[in-house]
Scaffold this active site. Sequence first.
Site, short mmCIF file in Angstrom:
data_model
loop_
_atom_site.label_atom_id
_atom_site.label_comp_id
_atom_site.label_asym_id
_atom_site.label_seq_id
_atom_site.Cartn_x
_atom_site.Cartn_y
_atom_site.Cartn_z
N CYS A 1 3.69 4.81 4.66
CA CYS A 1 3.24 3.95 5.69
C CYS A 1 4.16 2.62 5.85
CB CYS A 1 1.84 3.48 5.97
SG CYS A 1 0.78 4.67 5.88
N GLY B 1 0.70 -1.06 0.11
CA GLY B 1 -0.04 -0.05 -0.13
C GLY B 1 0.84 1.37 0.21
N CYS B 2 0.31 2.39 0.68
CA CYS B 2 1.20 3.65 0.62
C CYS B 2 2.40 3.30 1.25
CB CYS B 2 0.24 4.57 1.45
SG CYS B 2 1.19 6.11 1.65
N PHE B 3 3.45 4.05 0.37
CA PHE B 3 5.10 3.80 0.80
C PHE B 3 5.26 4.71 2.00
CE2 PHE B 3 6.16 6.06 -3.28
CZ PHE B 3 5.64 7.23 -2.97
#
Length: 175
Positions: free
Chosen positions: A18, A14-16
């Site tokens: 995070c 997902g969002c890098f």
Amino acid sequence: MFNDKYDSAIFAGGCFWCMVHPFDQEPGIISVKAGYTGGLTPNPTYEQVCSESTGHTEAVEIIFDPSIISYKELVEIYWRQTDPTDAFGQFADRGSSYRPVIFYNSEEQREIAEASKEELNNSGRFDRPIVTHIEQAGPFYEAEPYHQNYYQKNSLHYNLYRQGSGRVKFIKENW
């Protein structure tokens, strides 16, 4: 910074933003870079990757000292940051650019990742199958500077995003 005693690992979850912090805090981690991999477009931009036209996914490249932290330990940290039962993105981020993937760069890494995935699948922790892909690593393109260490440079926004995306709640409930 990279030398013969270090190794690298690439994970997409997902969002890098995070995915940097959980690894960045571990002993034996030399660096964690946000970037893009898995697609065909050379040197993609954030906007291109978000458009879903490059085939790339947001990922992190970790340079680590295997004498201090093993690849297997990194894989275990990786699982605890993701929903491994969701192949179509992670939390609020949807689409192929947010798909969960363990990218291996050696046969040993592939074997460790596959065994760990099988162990997690057989553990009964989740009611649905583990669908995280395990794929051979290709070129990794470092993201733009404003994405690097986002959790440190923009901590308020980062923490609000982690909460709002559902990631924190999922991790607390499942890990």
